[in-house]
Scaffold this motif. Structure first.
Motif, short mmCIF file in Angstrom:
data_model
loop_
_atom_site.label_atom_id
_atom_site.label_comp_id
_atom_site.label_asym_id
_atom_site.label_seq_id
_atom_site.Cartn_x
_atom_site.Cartn_y
_atom_site.Cartn_z
N THR A 17 -0.66 -1.52 -5.66
CA THR A 17 -0.45 -0.08 -5.61
C THR A 17 0.05 0.37 -6.98
N PHE A 46 3.37 -3.71 -6.90
CA PHE A 46 3.47 -2.31 -7.36
C PHE A 46 3.72 -2.28 -8.86
N GLY A 75 0.83 -1.19 0.00
CA GLY A 75 0.00 0.00 0.00
C GLY A 75 0.86 1.24 0.00
N LEU A 76 0.27 2.35 0.40
CA LEU A 76 1.01 3.61 0.39
C LEU A 76 0.64 4.48 1.57
#
Length: 438
Positions: free
Chosen positions: A193, A318, A159-160
């Protein structure tokens, strides 16, 4: 209708601890991010798109919607609603080279019904996508939210992190300084992501992915001019040893640009606005009646032209798409459409895996393999084009006069090929992501 911004509590995801769980989180509310978010949410996946600005209104961005993108909108059932927006349809692209007008591209040679290019401010296109996506229960757009870093666990992106800003008190007409805001840090955890945050991508940097830069000999100064009282047929550009000026039709105005040598903007500023206006008129005499509307340097924006590409677009959990993976030159106006093609290819490849709670690196690698070849070819052609148009910044001819006349004669053969190459592209994508109920 304006795009809606939802909060964590709207979804019941870790409300109160600034953490959200999603199937996919996308940094960047540009064409790539919004199309990908729409497609994945349409397939029933939980998607959040982050846009660091409060809206989509930023001028001097790509305004060309190519026939391939209109076809994609048709596949999604959005074509007719999009075409009802205030926009300009362009069936051919003319240029004036050394005083000789020629049609470079004729989109009427393409298969029906999408035989035209659309010119529309990018914010209208993005607002349209946001409004359509807002009807999907699993789609979330967070404005004023900037991705700042990645959440990485055991070598995989999970995630971020982002900073979101809330306007507490808007500015008043009498005192703009009264505007206040507060910021808070949030974390969005996701199976995948996506960096769609442009050529200065913060997430690409956080992922340790570094683009290979290609040398570019030109920059572009962008400005807006009203159309003269008796405008010529739509003309993309005027090229001669006196310079190159773009005139992109925006109804009653031109979004205009002047090609300059790389790094030459400061010298032009030192020469002053009268010198700039003179250069514009030398290259495009048709603008003489309106060029005096340029009265401040604030009206002139510098586009530093870049051409680069990542060797590797992904790492576990990602992937980068659009300008974050490959910055395109403004030549042919294909950057927006290549970014959208990336989004469609990624959605087609990954939606099924995301529904199962996975984002295998093999699928991300396949997306890069599929999209990298057309990007490489287009960038190679753009580099060659840069070498040609850079001659307008040095006082050299684009080509001998006889070559330009030969180009005019070859038009009936070249125009259909150019229409397909520019309008449809080298590997057009089509939507295969299924539509599912939430």
């Amino acid at each position: 209708m304006k795009p809606t911004t939802r909060t964590d509590s709207d979804h019941g995801d870790h409300a109160g601890d600034n953490t959200t769980d999603r199937d996919c989180v996308i940094a960047g509310g540009g064409p790539a991010g919004m199309v990908l978010g729409y497609l994945l949410a349409r397939s029933g996946l939980r998607v959040t798109v982050l846009e660091k600005h409060a809206d989509f209104i930023r001028d001097f961005r790509g305004d060309t919607i190519h026939p391939s993108t209109i076809t994609l909108l048709g596949e999604l059932g959005l074509r007719e609603r999009f075409l009802r927006l205030p926009l300009n349809r362009l069936q051919r692209m003319d240029a004036v080279i050394d005083g000789l007008r020629m049609t470079m591209v004729d989109f009427r040679t393409l298969p029906a019904p999408d035989r035209f290019l659309v010119l529309a401010p990018q914010w209208d296109f993005l607002n349209f996508l946001a409004e359509e996506a807002a009807t999907l229960p699993n789609f979330e757009l967070r404005l004023r939210t900037e991705a700042t870093g990645l959440v990485v666990e055991q070598g995989r992106v999970r995630g971020l992190r982002a900073t979101t800003t809330t306007a507490d008190a808007p500015a008043t007409e009498t005192d703009p300084a009264t505007s206040t805001s507060t910021s808070s840090d949030i974390e969005i955890r996701a199976t995948l992501t996506v960096a769609a945050d442009g050529r200065t991508s913060a997430l690409r940097d956080a992922a340790g992915l570094i683009p290979d830069e290609s040398g570019v000999p030109i920059d572009v100064l962008w400005f807006s001019l009203p159309k003269p009282a008796d405008p010529p047929p739509p003309t993309l550009a005027y090229l001669s040893p006196r310079g190159m000026v773009l005139t992109i039709d925006r109804g009653d105005r031109y979004q205009s640009g002047m090609v300059i040598r790389k790094g030459g903007a400061e010298q032009l500023r030192a020469e002053g606005l009268p010198a700039l206006r003179s250069r514009i008129v030398d290259a495009a005499p048709i603008l003489r009646p309106v060029v005096d509307t340029l009265t401040h340097w604030d009206q002139v924006k510098l586009l530093s032209v870049q051409l680069n590409r990542l060797d590797r677009w992904y790492r576990p959990g990602f992937v980068a798409i659009g300008d974050a993976a490959h910055a395109m030159s403004p030549m042919f106006g294909v950057g927006v459409n290549y970014a959208i093609q990336d989004a469609v290819a990624l959605s087609n490849a990954i939606a099924g895996d995301l529904a199962a709670g996975d984002a295998p690196s093999e699928a991300l690698a396949a997306v890069q393999r599929r999209r990298e070849q057309p990007v490489r070819i287009m960038q190679r052609i753009q580099r060659a084009g840069h070498r040609v148009i850079s001659r307008t910044t040095t006082g050299d001819r684009i080509a001998p006069r006889w070559v330009i006349r030969l180009m005019r004669l070859a038009g009936p053969v070249v125009r259909p090929l150019a229409a397909r190459f520019i309008g449809i592209g080298l590997r057009p994508e089509h939507v295969t992501t299924p539509q599912r109920e939430a």
